[in-house]
Scaffold this motif. Structure first.
Motif, mmCIF file in Angstrom:
data_model
loop_
_atom_site.group_PDB
_atom_site.id
_atom_site.type_symbol
_atom_site.label_atom_id
_atom_site.label_comp_id
_atom_site.label_asym_id
_atom_site.label_seq_id
_atom_site.Cartn_x
_atom_site.Cartn_y
_atom_site.Cartn_z
ATOM 1 N N UNK A 296 0.852 -0.714 -0.185
ATOM 2 C CA UNK A 296 -0.216 0.516 -0.409
ATOM 3 C C UNK A 296 0.867 1.366 0.112
ATOM 4 N N UNK A 297 2.500 0.971 0.339
ATOM 5 C CA UNK A 297 2.990 2.845 0.130
ATOM 6 C C UNK A 297 3.037 2.477 -1.148
ATOM 7 N N UNK B 87 -1.421 -2.182 -9.158
ATOM 8 C CA UNK B 87 -2.268 -2.830 -7.876
ATOM 9 C C UNK B 87 -1.533 -3.231 -6.713
ATOM 10 N N UNK B 88 -2.458 -2.817 -5.747
ATOM 11 C CA UNK B 88 -1.738 -2.362 -4.226
ATOM 12 C C UNK B 88 -2.011 -2.912 -3.127
ATOM 13 N N UNK B 89 -1.428 -3.983 -2.969
ATOM 14 C CA UNK B 89 -2.103 -4.816 -1.826
ATOM 15 C C UNK B 89 -2.071 -4.481 -0.479
ATOM 16 N N UNK B 90 -2.267 -5.232 0.656
ATOM 17 C CA UNK B 90 -1.389 -4.916 1.897
ATOM 18 C C UNK B 90 -0.468 -5.541 2.013
ATOM 19 N N UNK B 91 0.039 -6.405 1.100
ATOM 20 C CA UNK B 91 1.751 -6.916 1.821
ATOM 21 C C UNK B 91 1.924 -7.647 0.465
ATOM 22 N N UNK B 92 2.834 -7.342 0.081
ATOM 23 C CA UNK B 92 3.479 -8.322 -1.875
ATOM 24 C C UNK B 92 3.689 -10.220 -1.427
ATOM 25 N N UNK C 215 -5.354 -15.311 2.834
ATOM 26 C CA UNK C 215 -5.272 -14.538 2.086
ATOM 27 C C UNK C 215 -5.011 -13.255 1.430
ATOM 28 N N UNK C 216 -5.293 -12.783 -0.158
ATOM 29 C CA UNK C 216 -4.355 -11.630 -0.346
ATOM 30 C C UNK C 216 -5.386 -10.488 -1.184
ATOM 31 N N UNK C 217 -5.607 -9.407 -0.756
ATOM 32 C CA UNK C 217 -6.269 -8.377 -0.030
ATOM 33 C C UNK C 217 -5.319 -7.322 -1.275
ATOM 34 N N UNK C 218 -6.515 -6.923 -2.129
ATOM 35 C CA UNK C 218 -6.207 -6.151 -3.433
ATOM 36 C C UNK C 218 -6.862 -4.560 -2.688
ATOM 37 N N UNK C 219 -6.159 -3.857 -2.437
ATOM 38 C CA UNK C 219 -7.040 -2.582 -1.385
ATOM 39 C C UNK C 219 -7.185 -1.692 -2.002
ATOM 40 N N UNK C 220 -6.171 -1.239 -3.691
ATOM 41 C CA UNK C 220 -6.228 -0.540 -4.360
ATOM 42 C C UNK C 220 -5.383 -1.045 -5.935
ATOM 43 N N UNK C 221 -6.854 -0.584 -7.209
ATOM 44 C CA UNK C 221 -6.442 -0.503 -9.050
ATOM 45 C C UNK C 221 -6.635 0.577 -9.059
#
Length: 145
Positions: free
Chosen positions: A117-118, A123-128, A135-141
């Motif tokens: 996310x920083x 595509x931004x994830x909580x963590x890569x 679970x993988x969460x996409x927080x921005x695209x």
């Protein structure tokens, strides 16, 4: 007909929103499956070529995959979206650095960078760093048009 640079720029500007809307239509098709985002480890191939990294997680997009922001000229995914991680290294996890978007017809749509996310990924994830079974969460695209 030869056109001026001013007219060419005006035509390009006028085509941006319809082009983003056409892209969104491809992401919202389900023919027969929904569009999806496949996340991979390095290295990313030449755009559109067969991936060489490990497929870590595949996340389907919803029927309402996103919206077109007409002021920012962006296609913005409806987030958060998530999927269970099935291809990470079972003992150490796997770091994803890029993703391939497959449209609702099952065809290559785009390859995009991935960051936490920083970062500055498309595509931004909580963590890569993704762990098997989590679970993988996409927080921005957001994709510029």
């Amino acid at each position: 007909m030869d056109i001026s640079a001013k007219l060419a720029a005006a035509q390009t500007e006028a085509a941006r929103i319809p082009a983003l809307q056409a892209a969104l239509v491809l992401l919202e098709r389900e023919n027969p499956d929904p569009a999806r985002i496949d996340f991979y480890t390095d290295p990313a191939p030449t755009p559109g070529d067969t991936p060489t990294g490990d497929l870590v997680v595949s996340i389907p997009l919803a029927a309402s995959a996103g919206t077109v922001d007409t002021e920012l000229y962006q296609l913005q995914l409806t987030v958060p979206i998530e999927g269970q991680i099935t291809g990470a290294n079972p003992s150490t996890g796997s770091t994803v650095t890029w993703a391939r978007i497959i449209d609702g017809d099952g065809d290559w749509f785009a390859d995009v960078s991935v960051s936490d996310e920083a970062g500055s990924g498309g595509l931004k994830l909580q963590t890569t760093l993704l762990y098997q079974g989590a679970y993988c969460r996409v927080i921005s695209g957001a994709f510029q048009g």
